[in-house]
Enzyme design. Sequence first.
Site, PDB file in Angstrom:
ATOM      1  N   ALA A  28       0.862  -1.176   0.000  1.00 34.48           N
ATOM      2  CA  ALA A  28       0.000   0.000   0.000  1.00 34.48           C
ATOM      3  C   ALA A  28       0.903   1.233   0.000  1.00 34.48           C
ATOM      4  O   ALA A  28       2.071   1.157   0.386  1.00 34.48           O
ATOM      5  CB  ALA A  28      -0.895  -0.019   1.234  1.00 34.48           C
ATOM      6  N   GLY A  50       0.786  -5.065   0.986  1.00 33.88           N
ATOM      7  CA  GLY A  50      -0.429  -5.206   0.187  1.00 33.88           C
ATOM      8  C   GLY A  50      -0.185  -5.881  -1.160  1.00 33.88           C
ATOM      9  O   GLY A  50      -1.086  -6.527  -1.702  1.00 33.88           O
ATOM     10  N   GLU A  66       5.028  -5.102   7.231  1.00 38.07           N
ATOM     11  CA  GLU A  66       4.261  -4.029   7.882  1.00 38.07           C
ATOM     12  C   GLU A  66       4.762  -3.679   9.278  1.00 38.07           C
ATOM     13  O   GLU A  66       4.757  -2.514   9.666  1.00 38.07           O
ATOM     14  CB  GLU A  66       2.770  -4.387   7.933  1.00 38.07           C
ATOM     15  CG  GLU A  66       2.031  -4.168   6.609  1.00 38.07           C
ATOM     16  CD  GLU A  66       2.019  -5.394   5.704  1.00 38.07           C
ATOM     17  OE1 GLU A  66       2.877  -6.299   5.889  1.00 38.07           O
ATOM     18  OE2 GLU A  66       1.157  -5.453   4.809  1.00 38.07           O
TER      19      GLU A  66
HETATM   20  N1  CO8 Z   1       4.583   3.218  -0.658  1.00 41.80           N
HETATM   21  C1  CO8 Z   1       4.966   4.390  -1.218  1.00 41.80           C
HETATM   22  N2  CO8 Z   1       6.111   4.535  -1.916  1.00 41.80           N
HETATM   23  C2  CO8 Z   1       6.911   3.452  -2.045  1.00 41.80           C
HETATM   24  C3  CO8 Z   1       6.578   2.209  -1.467  1.00 41.80           C
HETATM   25  C4  CO8 Z   1       5.344   2.107  -0.752  1.00 41.80           C
HETATM   26  N3  CO8 Z   1       4.918   0.953  -0.224  1.00 41.80           N
HETATM   27  N4  CO8 Z   1       7.565   1.324  -1.754  1.00 41.80           N
HETATM   28  C5  CO8 Z   1       8.465   2.005  -2.475  1.00 41.80           C
HETATM   29  N5  CO8 Z   1       8.089   3.282  -2.660  1.00 41.80           N
HETATM   30  C6  CO8 Z   1       8.796   4.361  -3.370  1.00 41.80           C
HETATM   31  C7  CO8 Z   1       9.935   4.899  -2.554  1.00 41.80           C
HETATM   32  O1  CO8 Z   1       9.460   5.844  -1.623  1.00 41.80           O
HETATM   33  C8  CO8 Z   1      10.810   5.489  -3.636  1.00 41.80           C
HETATM   34  O2  CO8 Z   1      10.260   6.742  -4.017  1.00 41.80           O
HETATM   35  P1  CO8 Z   1      11.223   8.047  -4.179  1.00 41.80           P
HETATM   36  O3  CO8 Z   1      12.136   7.666  -5.311  1.00 41.80           O
HETATM   37  O4  CO8 Z   1      10.248   9.120  -4.508  1.00 41.80           O
HETATM   38  O5  CO8 Z   1      11.940   8.199  -2.883  1.00 41.80           O
HETATM   39  C9  CO8 Z   1      10.633   4.543  -4.814  1.00 41.80           C
HETATM   40  O6  CO8 Z   1       9.410   3.824  -4.534  1.00 41.80           O
HETATM   41  C10 CO8 Z   1      11.746   3.523  -4.937  1.00 41.80           C
HETATM   42  O7  CO8 Z   1      11.895   2.870  -3.705  1.00 41.80           O
HETATM   43  P2  CO8 Z   1      13.306   2.747  -2.930  1.00 41.80           P
HETATM   44  O8  CO8 Z   1      14.170   3.903  -3.263  1.00 41.80           O
HETATM   45  O9  CO8 Z   1      12.996   2.479  -1.497  1.00 41.80           O
HETATM   46  O10 CO8 Z   1      13.887   1.446  -3.644  1.00 41.80           O
HETATM   47  P3  CO8 Z   1      14.921   0.388  -3.029  1.00 41.80           P
HETATM   48  O11 CO8 Z   1      15.302  -0.471  -4.160  1.00 41.80           O
HETATM   49  O12 CO8 Z   1      15.961   1.053  -2.227  1.00 41.80           O
HETATM   50  O13 CO8 Z   1      14.021  -0.486  -1.994  1.00 41.80           O
HETATM   51  C11 CO8 Z   1      12.067  -1.713  -1.261  1.00 41.80           C
HETATM   52  C12 CO8 Z   1      12.961  -1.266  -2.449  1.00 41.80           C
HETATM   53  C13 CO8 Z   1      12.829  -2.687  -0.366  1.00 41.80           C
HETATM   54  C14 CO8 Z   1      10.846  -2.412  -1.841  1.00 41.80           C
HETATM   55  C15 CO8 Z   1      11.650  -0.464  -0.455  1.00 41.80           C
HETATM   56  O14 CO8 Z   1      11.108   0.514  -1.340  1.00 41.80           O
HETATM   57  C16 CO8 Z   1      10.609  -0.732   0.602  1.00 41.80           C
HETATM   58  O15 CO8 Z   1      10.925  -1.263   1.655  1.00 41.80           O
HETATM   59  N6  CO8 Z   1       9.316  -0.360   0.357  1.00 41.80           N
HETATM   60  C17 CO8 Z   1       8.271  -0.431   1.318  1.00 41.80           C
HETATM   61  C18 CO8 Z   1       7.813  -1.852   1.510  1.00 41.80           C
HETATM   62  C19 CO8 Z   1       6.725  -1.904   2.558  1.00 41.80           C
HETATM   63  O16 CO8 Z   1       6.916  -1.615   3.709  1.00 41.80           O
HETATM   64  N7  CO8 Z   1       5.504  -2.341   2.145  1.00 41.80           N
HETATM   65  C20 CO8 Z   1       4.395  -2.467   3.035  1.00 41.80           C
HETATM   66  C21 CO8 Z   1       3.570  -1.236   3.054  1.00 41.80           C
HETATM   67  S1  CO8 Z   1       2.250  -1.333   4.230  1.00 41.80           S
HETATM   68  C22 CO8 Z   1       1.034  -2.247   3.465  1.00 41.80           C
HETATM   69  O17 CO8 Z   1       1.196  -2.676   2.374  1.00 41.80           O
HETATM   70  C23 CO8 Z   1      -0.247  -2.475   4.229  1.00 41.80           C
HETATM   71  C24 CO8 Z   1      -1.191  -3.356   3.455  1.00 41.80           C
HETATM   72  C25 CO8 Z   1      -2.570  -3.266   3.997  1.00 41.80           C
HETATM   73  C26 CO8 Z   1      -3.436  -2.406   3.127  1.00 41.80           C
HETATM   74  C27 CO8 Z   1      -4.677  -2.013   3.753  1.00 41.80           C
HETATM   75  C28 CO8 Z   1      -5.292  -0.731   3.275  1.00 41.80           C
HETATM   76  C29 CO8 Z   1      -4.564   0.258   2.452  1.00 41.80           C
END
Ligand code: CO8
Length: 261
Positions: free
Chosen positions: A69, A112, A135
Amino acid sequence: SAAPGDYSNLQVEVRGNVGLVAIHRPAALNALNDETTAELLDALQRYDRDSTIGAIVLTGTDRAFAAGADIKEMANRSFSQARRRDAGSFMDLFFALRSPTIAAVRGYALGGGCELALACDIVYAAEDAQFGLPEVQIGTIPGWGGTQRLVRAIGKARAMEMILSGRRISSREAEAWGLVAAVHPEDKLLTAALDTATKIASLSQPIVQMAKAAVNAAYEMPLRSGVLYERALFQSTFATQDQKEGMTAFLDKREPKWTNA
Ligand code: CO8
Protein backbone atom coordinates in the site's frame (compact mmCIF):
# COMPACT_ATOMS: atom_id res chain seq x y z
CA SER A 1 -17.88 -6.13 -23.62
CA ALA A 2 -14.82 -4.76 -21.90
CA ALA A 3 -13.51 -1.53 -23.32
CA PRO A 4 -11.23 -0.56 -20.44
CA GLY A 5 -10.69 3.14 -20.23
CA ASP A 6 -7.40 4.93 -20.00
CA TYR A 7 -5.83 4.32 -16.65
CA SER A 8 -3.09 6.40 -15.04
CA ASN A 9 -1.49 3.48 -13.19
CA LEU A 10 -2.43 0.41 -15.19
CA GLN A 11 -1.78 -1.07 -18.59
CA VAL A 12 -4.58 -3.31 -19.79
CA GLU A 13 -4.83 -5.46 -22.85
CA VAL A 14 -6.99 -8.31 -24.15
CA ARG A 15 -5.05 -11.35 -25.40
CA GLY A 16 -7.50 -13.73 -27.02
CA ASN A 17 -9.93 -14.66 -24.27
CA VAL A 18 -7.62 -13.45 -21.49
CA GLY A 19 -7.64 -10.06 -19.79
CA LEU A 20 -4.15 -8.81 -18.97
CA VAL A 21 -3.78 -6.15 -16.28
CA ALA A 22 -0.35 -4.72 -15.45
CA ILE A 23 0.07 -2.38 -12.49
CA HIS A 24 2.24 0.42 -13.87
CA ARG A 25 3.47 2.95 -11.38
CA PRO A 26 7.18 2.16 -11.61
CA ALA A 27 8.45 5.34 -9.92
CA ALA A 28 6.83 4.15 -6.67
CA LEU A 29 7.52 0.43 -7.25
CA ASN A 30 3.80 0.04 -8.03
CA ALA A 31 2.75 1.11 -4.52
CA LEU A 32 -1.02 0.75 -4.34
CA ASN A 33 -2.46 4.20 -3.73
CA ASP A 34 -6.21 4.84 -3.76
CA GLU A 35 -6.23 5.76 -7.43
CA THR A 36 -4.46 2.51 -8.37
CA THR A 37 -6.75 0.26 -6.32
CA ALA A 38 -9.82 2.02 -7.78
CA GLU A 39 -8.46 1.52 -11.30
CA LEU A 40 -7.61 -2.11 -10.55
CA LEU A 41 -11.14 -2.85 -9.41
CA ASP A 42 -12.59 -1.08 -12.42
CA ALA A 43 -10.44 -3.01 -14.90
CA LEU A 44 -10.86 -6.38 -13.17
CA GLN A 45 -14.62 -6.05 -12.77
CA ARG A 46 -14.99 -5.08 -16.45
CA TYR A 47 -13.16 -8.24 -17.48
CA ASP A 48 -15.17 -10.27 -14.97
CA ARG A 49 -18.43 -9.09 -16.54
CA ASP A 50 -17.20 -9.63 -20.12
CA SER A 51 -18.46 -12.98 -21.44
CA THR A 52 -15.55 -13.17 -23.92
CA ILE A 53 -12.96 -13.13 -21.11
CA GLY A 54 -12.37 -16.46 -19.38
CA ALA A 55 -9.37 -15.66 -17.16
CA ILE A 56 -7.36 -12.69 -15.94
CA VAL A 57 -3.58 -12.31 -15.61
CA LEU A 58 -2.43 -9.71 -13.10
CA THR A 59 1.16 -8.55 -13.26
CA GLY A 60 3.40 -5.59 -12.43
CA THR A 61 6.60 -4.17 -13.86
CA ASP A 62 10.09 -5.62 -13.89
CA ARG A 63 11.19 -4.40 -10.42
CA ALA A 64 7.90 -4.88 -8.59
CA PHE A 65 4.57 -6.63 -8.66
CA ALA A 66 3.68 -4.09 -5.96
CA ALA A 67 5.76 -2.85 -3.00
CA GLY A 68 2.65 -2.52 -0.82
CA ALA A 69 0.00 0.00 0.00
CA ASP A 70 1.17 3.57 -0.58
CA ILE A 71 2.96 4.60 2.61
CA LYS A 72 2.93 8.30 1.69
CA GLU A 73 -0.84 8.23 1.42
CA MET A 74 -1.31 6.28 4.67
CA ALA A 75 1.30 7.92 6.89
CA ASN A 76 -0.87 10.68 8.40
CA ARG A 77 -4.23 8.94 8.28
CA SER A 78 -6.26 9.10 11.51
CA PHE A 79 -8.06 6.12 13.02
CA SER A 80 -11.44 7.52 12.04
CA GLN A 81 -10.26 8.17 8.48
CA ALA A 82 -8.92 4.60 8.25
CA ARG A 83 -12.24 3.27 9.54
CA ARG A 84 -14.33 5.39 7.19
CA ARG A 85 -12.23 4.47 4.14
CA ASP A 86 -12.29 0.77 5.04
CA ALA A 87 -9.61 -0.03 2.48
CA GLY A 88 -10.08 -3.71 3.27
CA SER A 89 -13.27 -3.74 1.26
CA PHE A 90 -11.06 -3.60 -1.86
CA MET A 91 -9.87 -7.10 -1.07
CA ASP A 92 -13.42 -8.37 -0.49
CA LEU A 93 -14.38 -7.12 -3.95
CA PHE A 94 -11.19 -8.54 -5.48
CA PHE A 95 -11.87 -11.92 -3.89
CA ALA A 96 -15.44 -11.84 -5.21
CA LEU A 97 -14.24 -11.92 -8.85
CA ARG A 98 -15.68 -15.01 -10.51
CA SER A 99 -13.04 -15.24 -13.26
CA PRO A 100 -9.89 -17.16 -12.41
CA THR A 101 -6.98 -14.80 -11.63
CA ILE A 102 -3.31 -15.60 -12.20
CA ALA A 103 -0.63 -13.42 -10.61
CA ALA A 104 2.65 -13.16 -12.56
CA VAL A 105 5.09 -11.75 -10.00
CA ARG A 106 8.42 -10.14 -10.87
CA GLY A 107 10.47 -8.32 -8.24
CA TYR A 108 8.90 -7.15 -4.99
CA ALA A 109 5.54 -8.43 -3.76
CA LEU A 110 5.49 -6.77 -0.35
CA GLY A 111 2.77 -5.89 2.12
CA GLY A 112 -0.43 -5.21 0.19
CA GLY A 113 1.35 -6.44 -2.98
CA CYS A 114 2.01 -9.81 -1.35
CA GLU A 115 -1.58 -9.88 -0.08
CA LEU A 116 -2.85 -9.14 -3.58
CA ALA A 117 -0.83 -12.08 -4.93
CA LEU A 118 -2.15 -14.28 -2.11
CA ALA A 119 -5.72 -13.39 -3.12
CA CYS A 120 -5.11 -14.54 -6.72
CA ASP A 121 -6.11 -18.08 -7.64
CA ILE A 122 -2.71 -19.09 -9.04
CA VAL A 123 0.65 -17.39 -8.39
CA TYR A 124 3.58 -17.72 -10.79
CA ALA A 125 6.83 -16.02 -9.82
CA ALA A 126 9.97 -14.99 -11.66
CA GLU A 127 13.29 -16.18 -10.28
CA ASP A 128 13.97 -12.67 -8.92
CA ALA A 129 10.62 -12.34 -7.10
CA GLN A 130 10.57 -11.60 -3.37
CA PHE A 131 7.57 -11.96 -1.08
CA GLY A 132 7.16 -10.40 2.33
CA LEU A 133 4.81 -8.81 4.83
CA PRO A 134 7.08 -6.08 6.29
CA GLU A 135 4.26 -4.03 7.88
CA VAL A 136 5.60 -4.40 11.45
CA GLN A 137 8.74 -2.59 10.31
CA ILE A 138 6.66 0.54 9.63
CA GLY A 139 4.46 0.32 12.70
CA THR A 140 1.41 -1.48 11.40
CA ILE A 141 0.27 -5.00 10.53
CA PRO A 142 -1.07 -6.59 7.32
CA GLY A 143 -4.55 -5.29 6.51
CA TRP A 144 -5.59 -7.06 3.34
CA GLY A 145 -5.94 -10.57 4.69
CA GLY A 146 -2.22 -11.38 4.93
CA THR A 147 -2.32 -12.75 8.47
CA GLN A 148 -5.11 -15.10 7.42
CA ARG A 149 -4.20 -16.11 3.86
CA LEU A 150 -0.45 -16.52 4.47
CA VAL A 151 -1.15 -18.92 7.36
CA ARG A 152 -3.42 -20.97 5.12
CA ALA A 153 -0.87 -20.86 2.26
CA ILE A 154 2.32 -21.79 4.13
CA GLY A 155 1.32 -22.74 7.69
CA LYS A 156 1.53 -20.93 11.02
CA ALA A 157 5.22 -21.40 11.86
CA ARG A 158 6.55 -19.87 8.63
CA ALA A 159 3.83 -17.23 8.47
CA MET A 160 4.63 -16.13 12.03
CA GLU A 161 8.33 -15.88 11.21
CA MET A 162 7.64 -13.73 8.15
CA ILE A 163 4.96 -11.51 9.71
CA LEU A 164 6.65 -10.94 13.09
CA SER A 165 10.11 -10.22 11.63
CA GLY A 166 9.19 -8.75 8.25
CA ARG A 167 11.66 -11.13 6.56
CA ARG A 168 11.35 -11.40 2.79
CA ILE A 169 11.45 -14.80 1.09
CA SER A 170 12.73 -15.71 -2.37
CA SER A 171 10.59 -17.16 -5.13
CA ARG A 172 12.23 -20.56 -4.54
CA GLU A 173 11.25 -20.55 -0.85
CA ALA A 174 7.77 -19.35 -1.81
CA GLU A 175 7.50 -22.26 -4.25
CA ALA A 176 8.83 -24.84 -1.79
CA TRP A 177 6.39 -23.57 0.85
CA GLY A 178 3.34 -23.65 -1.42
CA LEU A 179 2.69 -19.92 -1.83
CA VAL A 180 3.70 -20.06 -5.48
CA ALA A 181 2.59 -22.70 -8.02
CA ALA A 182 5.73 -22.41 -10.20
CA VAL A 183 8.87 -20.33 -10.71
CA HIS A 184 9.83 -19.26 -14.23
CA PRO A 185 12.80 -17.36 -15.71
CA GLU A 186 11.96 -13.64 -15.93
CA ASP A 187 11.59 -13.66 -19.73
CA LYS A 188 9.27 -16.69 -19.71
CA LEU A 189 7.01 -15.67 -16.81
CA LEU A 190 4.32 -13.72 -18.64
CA THR A 191 4.08 -16.30 -21.43
CA ALA A 192 3.66 -19.07 -18.86
CA ALA A 193 0.90 -17.12 -17.08
CA LEU A 194 -0.85 -16.31 -20.36
CA ASP A 195 -0.58 -19.95 -21.50
CA THR A 196 -2.27 -21.21 -18.34
CA ALA A 197 -4.87 -18.45 -18.53
CA THR A 198 -5.56 -19.30 -22.19
CA LYS A 199 -5.98 -22.97 -21.32
CA ILE A 200 -8.45 -22.07 -18.53
CA ALA A 201 -10.27 -19.61 -20.81
CA SER A 202 -10.76 -22.34 -23.42
CA LEU A 203 -12.93 -24.31 -20.98
CA SER A 204 -16.54 -23.75 -19.94
CA GLN A 205 -16.74 -20.52 -17.93
CA PRO A 206 -19.58 -21.55 -15.58
CA ILE A 207 -17.88 -24.86 -14.83
CA VAL A 208 -14.47 -23.24 -14.18
CA GLN A 209 -16.14 -20.62 -11.99
CA MET A 210 -17.90 -23.30 -9.96
CA ALA A 211 -14.57 -25.08 -9.48
CA LYS A 212 -13.00 -21.81 -8.28
CA ALA A 213 -15.89 -21.14 -5.90
CA ALA A 214 -15.61 -24.65 -4.48
CA VAL A 215 -11.85 -24.36 -3.87
CA ASN A 216 -12.28 -20.94 -2.27
CA ALA A 217 -14.88 -22.41 0.07
CA ALA A 218 -12.00 -24.37 1.61
CA TYR A 219 -10.69 -21.01 2.86
CA GLU A 220 -13.96 -19.80 4.25
CA MET A 221 -15.84 -22.78 5.63
CA PRO A 222 -15.44 -25.62 8.10
CA LEU A 223 -14.68 -28.91 6.30
CA ARG A 224 -18.18 -30.36 6.59
CA SER A 225 -19.82 -27.20 5.18
CA GLY A 226 -17.24 -27.00 2.41
CA VAL A 227 -17.86 -30.60 1.39
CA LEU A 228 -21.63 -29.98 1.29
CA TYR A 229 -21.09 -26.79 -0.74
CA GLU A 230 -18.91 -28.68 -3.21
CA ARG A 231 -21.56 -31.39 -3.51
CA ALA A 232 -24.29 -28.84 -4.27
CA LEU A 233 -22.09 -27.21 -6.94
CA PHE A 234 -21.15 -30.60 -8.41
CA GLN A 235 -24.84 -31.48 -8.72
CA SER A 236 -25.50 -28.04 -10.25
CA THR A 237 -23.08 -28.77 -13.10
CA PHE A 238 -25.67 -31.28 -14.30
CA ALA A 239 -28.05 -28.37 -14.94
CA THR A 240 -25.63 -26.94 -17.55
CA GLN A 241 -25.44 -27.75 -21.24
CA ASP A 242 -21.67 -27.75 -20.97
CA GLN A 243 -21.74 -30.81 -18.68
CA LYS A 244 -23.81 -32.69 -21.29
CA GLU A 245 -21.48 -31.47 -24.06
CA GLY A 246 -18.29 -32.33 -22.15
CA MET A 247 -19.28 -35.87 -21.29
CA THR A 248 -20.91 -36.59 -24.68
CA ALA A 249 -17.82 -35.31 -26.49
CA PHE A 250 -15.63 -37.60 -24.39
CA LEU A 251 -17.79 -40.61 -25.24
CA ASP A 252 -17.89 -39.61 -28.94
CA LYS A 253 -14.08 -39.21 -28.89
CA ARG A 254 -14.24 -35.60 -30.14
CA GLU A 255 -13.33 -32.18 -28.76
CA PRO A 256 -16.12 -30.50 -26.77
CA LYS A 257 -17.66 -27.23 -28.00
CA TRP A 258 -18.40 -25.14 -24.93
CA THR A 259 -21.26 -22.66 -25.08
CA ASN A 260 -21.04 -21.36 -21.49
CA ALA A 261 -24.66 -22.42 -21.07
N1 CO8 B 1 4.58 3.22 -0.66
C1 CO8 B 1 4.97 4.39 -1.22
N2 CO8 B 1 6.11 4.54 -1.92
C2 CO8 B 1 6.91 3.45 -2.04
C3 CO8 B 1 6.58 2.21 -1.47
C4 CO8 B 1 5.34 2.11 -0.75
N3 CO8 B 1 4.92 0.95 -0.22
N4 CO8 B 1 7.56 1.32 -1.75
C5 CO8 B 1 8.46 2.01 -2.48
N5 CO8 B 1 8.09 3.28 -2.66
C6 CO8 B 1 8.80 4.36 -3.37
C7 CO8 B 1 9.93 4.90 -2.55
O1 CO8 B 1 9.46 5.84 -1.62
C8 CO8 B 1 10.81 5.49 -3.64
O2 CO8 B 1 10.26 6.74 -4.02
P1 CO8 B 1 11.22 8.05 -4.18
O3 CO8 B 1 12.14 7.67 -5.31
O4 CO8 B 1 10.25 9.12 -4.51
O5 CO8 B 1 11.94 8.20 -2.88
C9 CO8 B 1 10.63 4.54 -4.81
O6 CO8 B 1 9.41 3.82 -4.53
C10 CO8 B 1 11.75 3.52 -4.94
O7 CO8 B 1 11.89 2.87 -3.70
P2 CO8 B 1 13.31 2.75 -2.93
O8 CO8 B 1 14.17 3.90 -3.26
O9 CO8 B 1 13.00 2.48 -1.50
O10 CO8 B 1 13.89 1.45 -3.64
P3 CO8 B 1 14.92 0.39 -3.03
O11 CO8 B 1 15.30 -0.47 -4.16
O12 CO8 B 1 15.96 1.05 -2.23
O13 CO8 B 1 14.02 -0.49 -1.99
C11 CO8 B 1 12.07 -1.71 -1.26
C12 CO8 B 1 12.96 -1.27 -2.45
C13 CO8 B 1 12.83 -2.69 -0.37
C14 CO8 B 1 10.85 -2.41 -1.84
C15 CO8 B 1 11.65 -0.46 -0.46
O14 CO8 B 1 11.11 0.51 -1.34
C16 CO8 B 1 10.61 -0.73 0.60
O15 CO8 B 1 10.92 -1.26 1.65
N6 CO8 B 1 9.32 -0.36 0.36
C17 CO8 B 1 8.27 -0.43 1.32
C18 CO8 B 1 7.81 -1.85 1.51
C19 CO8 B 1 6.73 -1.90 2.56
O16 CO8 B 1 6.92 -1.61 3.71
N7 CO8 B 1 5.50 -2.34 2.14
C20 CO8 B 1 4.39 -2.47 3.03
C21 CO8 B 1 3.57 -1.24 3.05
S1 CO8 B 1 2.25 -1.33 4.23
C22 CO8 B 1 1.03 -2.25 3.47
O17 CO8 B 1 1.20 -2.68 2.37
C23 CO8 B 1 -0.25 -2.47 4.23
C24 CO8 B 1 -1.19 -3.36 3.45
C25 CO8 B 1 -2.57 -3.27 4.00
C26 CO8 B 1 -3.44 -2.41 3.13
C27 CO8 B 1 -4.68 -2.01 3.75
C28 CO8 B 1 -5.29 -0.73 3.27
C29 CO8 B 1 -4.56 0.26 2.45
